[in-house]
Design an enzyme around this catalytic site. Sequence first.
Site, short mmCIF file in Angstrom:
data_model
loop_
_atom_site.label_atom_id
_atom_site.label_comp_id
_atom_site.label_asym_id
_atom_site.label_seq_id
_atom_site.Cartn_x
_atom_site.Cartn_y
_atom_site.Cartn_z
N GLN A 60 0.68 -0.90 -0.70
CA GLN A 60 0.43 0.35 -0.03
C GLN A 60 1.16 1.74 0.13
O GLN A 60 0.64 2.22 -0.54
CB GLN A 60 -0.63 0.05 1.38
N HIS A 136 -0.65 -3.57 -6.55
CA HIS A 136 -0.35 -4.11 -5.14
C HIS A 136 -1.52 -4.19 -4.32
O HIS A 136 -2.61 -4.27 -4.93
CB HIS A 136 0.59 -2.81 -4.56
N CYS A 137 -1.50 -4.50 -3.44
CA CYS A 137 -2.15 -5.36 -2.28
C CYS A 137 -1.90 -4.47 -0.99
O CYS A 137 -1.71 -3.03 -1.20
CB CYS A 137 -2.66 -5.87 -1.77
N HIS A 138 -2.74 -4.72 -0.40
CA HIS A 138 -1.93 -3.95 1.78
C HIS A 138 -0.59 -4.60 1.77
O HIS A 138 0.36 -3.05 1.87
CB HIS A 138 -2.82 -4.77 2.39
#
Length: 198
Positions: A60, A136-138
């Site tokens: 993130q 992307h993710c977290h």
Amino acid sequence: MSYTSKLPASWNDKPPSRKVEIDLSSPGLAVFELERLLFTGKAIISHADEVWPRLYVGDQHSAENTADLSRHCITHILNAAHSKRRGQPDIYEGMSITYMGIEAHDSCTFDMSVNFHAAADFIHSALRRGGKVLVHCHVGVSRSATLVLAYLMLKQNLTLVEAICAVKENRGVIPNRGFLRQLIKLDGQLFGTHHEHI
């Protein structure tokens, strides 16, 4: 059959460290074998890493650091942890960044495979036009990695094991077990369930 790297020439000339043999015909067993392979990946020391030419996997923070995005000339962002509540982030306004959001949960029961083709198409068209893509993710290890692995299988013709070997050299990723099962299923659809020997 000996393994020849499918990475584009000159981008990553490191020879594979050792032969990898994983039987994907028994998904339950294969999940553990794939996890063992994934655990040998490069330790994560940065927020984003280039895992394929002009294709980055990140967290993130990497997606919110506009200075870094500009410095790396990122043109496309695929957010695998998109929230409908928050909607499209306005921090990219005026940055010539094309954004795609996928609302996915990092849960073994979540069906990520419904997003494989749309995500792969988004990444592929961006790279074909010479763009640079951040997926992307977290945390940048499960949801985003799963979509990138699916892209490498669908558009670069890599088997699941080859895709994992390519990505893990540059970023240690670990899709959750449900996602791994979905990738094993995709491998079976694309290449037939077989004994992978690379």
